[in-house]
Design a protein around this motif. Structure first.
Motif, mmCIF file in Angstrom:
data_model
loop_
_atom_site.group_PDB
_atom_site.id
_atom_site.type_symbol
_atom_site.label_atom_id
_atom_site.label_comp_id
_atom_site.label_asym_id
_atom_site.label_seq_id
_atom_site.Cartn_x
_atom_site.Cartn_y
_atom_site.Cartn_z
ATOM 1 N N ALA A 179 0.856 -1.183 0.000
ATOM 2 C CA ALA A 179 0.000 0.000 0.000
ATOM 3 C C ALA A 179 0.895 1.238 0.000
ATOM 4 C CB ALA A 179 -0.922 0.003 1.203
ATOM 5 N N PRO A 180 0.922 2.013 -1.073
ATOM 6 C CA PRO A 180 1.819 3.169 -1.120
ATOM 7 C C PRO A 180 1.347 4.291 -0.210
ATOM 8 C CG PRO A 180 0.403 3.147 -3.045
ATOM 9 C CD PRO A 180 0.124 1.875 -2.305
ATOM 10 N N ASP A 181 2.294 5.072 0.296
ATOM 11 C CA ASP A 181 1.940 6.246 1.093
ATOM 12 C C ASP A 181 1.355 7.340 0.215
ATOM 13 O OD1 ASP A 181 2.884 5.073 3.460
ATOM 14 O OD2 ASP A 181 4.938 5.762 3.067
ATOM 15 N N ALA A 182 1.808 7.409 -1.036
ATOM 16 C CA ALA A 182 1.298 8.383 -2.002
ATOM 17 C C ALA A 182 1.050 7.671 -3.320
ATOM 18 C CB ALA A 182 2.288 9.532 -2.191
ATOM 19 N N GLU A 183 0.135 8.196 -4.103
ATOM 20 C CA GLU A 183 -0.227 7.584 -5.377
ATOM 21 C C GLU A 183 0.984 7.441 -6.301
ATOM 22 O OE1 GLU A 183 -3.119 8.548 -9.231
ATOM 23 O OE2 GLU A 183 -3.478 9.532 -7.302
ATOM 24 N N ARG B 180 -3.184 3.547 -11.814
ATOM 25 C CA ARG B 180 -2.941 4.417 -10.654
ATOM 26 C C ARG B 180 -2.887 3.548 -9.397
ATOM 27 N NH1 ARG B 180 -7.550 8.732 -10.583
ATOM 28 N NH2 ARG B 180 -6.242 9.565 -8.903
ATOM 29 N N HIS B 181 -1.703 3.453 -8.811
ATOM 30 C CA HIS B 181 -1.499 2.644 -7.608
ATOM 31 C C HIS B 181 -1.824 3.518 -6.401
ATOM 32 C CE1 HIS B 181 1.413 -0.091 -5.151
ATOM 33 N NE2 HIS B 181 0.171 -0.506 -5.076
ATOM 34 N N MET B 182 -2.930 3.210 -5.721
ATOM 35 C CA MET B 182 -3.529 4.142 -4.764
ATOM 36 C C MET B 182 -3.237 3.798 -3.305
ATOM 37 S SD MET B 182 -5.025 6.118 -6.931
ATOM 38 C CE MET B 182 -5.986 7.148 -5.816
ATOM 39 N N PRO B 183 -3.116 4.837 -2.449
ATOM 40 C CA PRO B 183 -3.105 4.605 -1.003
ATOM 41 C C PRO B 183 -4.498 4.132 -0.558
ATOM 42 C CG PRO B 183 -2.387 6.849 -1.562
ATOM 43 C CD PRO B 183 -2.981 6.258 -2.790
ATOM 44 N N PHE C 39 0.706 15.435 -9.487
ATOM 45 C CA PHE C 39 0.906 14.271 -8.634
ATOM 46 C C PHE C 39 1.804 14.626 -7.450
ATOM 47 C CE2 PHE C 39 -0.590 12.248 -12.419
ATOM 48 C CZ PHE C 39 -1.117 11.025 -12.024
ATOM 49 N N PRO C 40 1.603 13.936 -6.329
ATOM 50 C CA PRO C 40 2.518 14.139 -5.197
ATOM 51 C C PRO C 40 3.943 13.766 -5.579
ATOM 52 C CG PRO C 40 1.065 12.237 -4.828
ATOM 53 C CD PRO C 40 0.548 12.949 -6.025
ATOM 54 N N GLY C 41 4.890 14.597 -5.171
ATOM 55 C CA GLY C 41 6.293 14.329 -5.453
ATOM 56 C C GLY C 41 6.764 14.821 -6.807
#
Length: 225
Positions: A107-111, A149-152, A199-201
């Protein structure tokens, strides 16, 4: 004499006409999807033609999501791969369909953003190739790059953003952990986008001292003068 002319004309036309559905035709659905950890996800592939399809499947991580051109890295070169697709090779007969399974490894912390490439390949010696393992030499045709999209986890998703005035222009930064969409983006320098994803980051810089955009159905002007 007329019969000879007719037959010659018939064969000439037959040679010029391309064969209908002579090659396999690939359909992939959906073209984009969200993937969550500990959930089942898949992409459906179907052969719409009347010839066999031999498919190669691979995953690449997008390192600069929301920016063009995309910078992508194969999973073998990613320090911590977050996504697997299986199987990596498929044979589809005419009219056949199959699911490509997508598995989140954490589970990623950010997408995070990935591309799952499903590419038809043409084997030079397909008769000797097992159904689940294509080993003959290949030539590559046009395929699909499914956006993943790999989601939190939903309970941990946050939406927030900010801007900063820099010597190079207006810098937009996603301070949450999921993608944000903006529309009608217009920079002071004249650059325009109908829409953009932040996107974040991956902050994005717009030259000039001001930036106008629409967010959450509100028109905003960011002034750095």
């Amino acid at each position: 004499m007329l019969r000879t002319i007719f037959l010659a004309l018939f064969y000439a036309i037959a040679v010029m006409l391309p064969p209908a559905h002579a090659e396999g035709e690939l359909m992939v659905m959906p073209s984009s999807l969200k993937v969550y950890n500990n959930h089942d996800h898949s992409v459906k592939v179907r052969n719409m033609g009347d010839a066999p399809l031999y498919l190669s499947i691979s995953v690449q991580k997008v390192m600069n999501p929301g920016v063009e051109p995309e910078v992508k890295v194969p999973m073998g070169q990613v320090d911590r791969p977050g996504m697997l697709a299986s199987p990596d090779k498929i044979t589809l007969g005419p009219g056949q369909s199959r699911a490509v399974s997508l598995k989140s490894l954490y589970a990623p912390d950010a997408e995070e953003l990935y591309r799952v490439y499903i590419v038809p390949v043409r084997s030079l010696q397909v008769r000797e190739a097992p159904e689940d393992r294509i080993t003959a030499p290949m030539s590559v045709s046009v395929g699909y790059g499914v956006l993943v999209r790999h989601m939190p986890p939903p309970a941990k998703q946050r939406s927030a953003w900010t801007h900063r005035c820099t010597p190079g222009g207006v810098l937009l930064e996603n301070t949450g952990n999921v993608r944000l969409l903006f529309s009608d983006v217009t920079a002071a320098g004249g650059a325009k986008k109908n829409w953009m994803a932040l996107f974040p980051g991956t902050p994005q810089l717009f030259p000039g001292k001001s930036l106008s955009l629409s967010a959450d159905d509100k028109r905003l002007t960011l002034d750095c003068r």
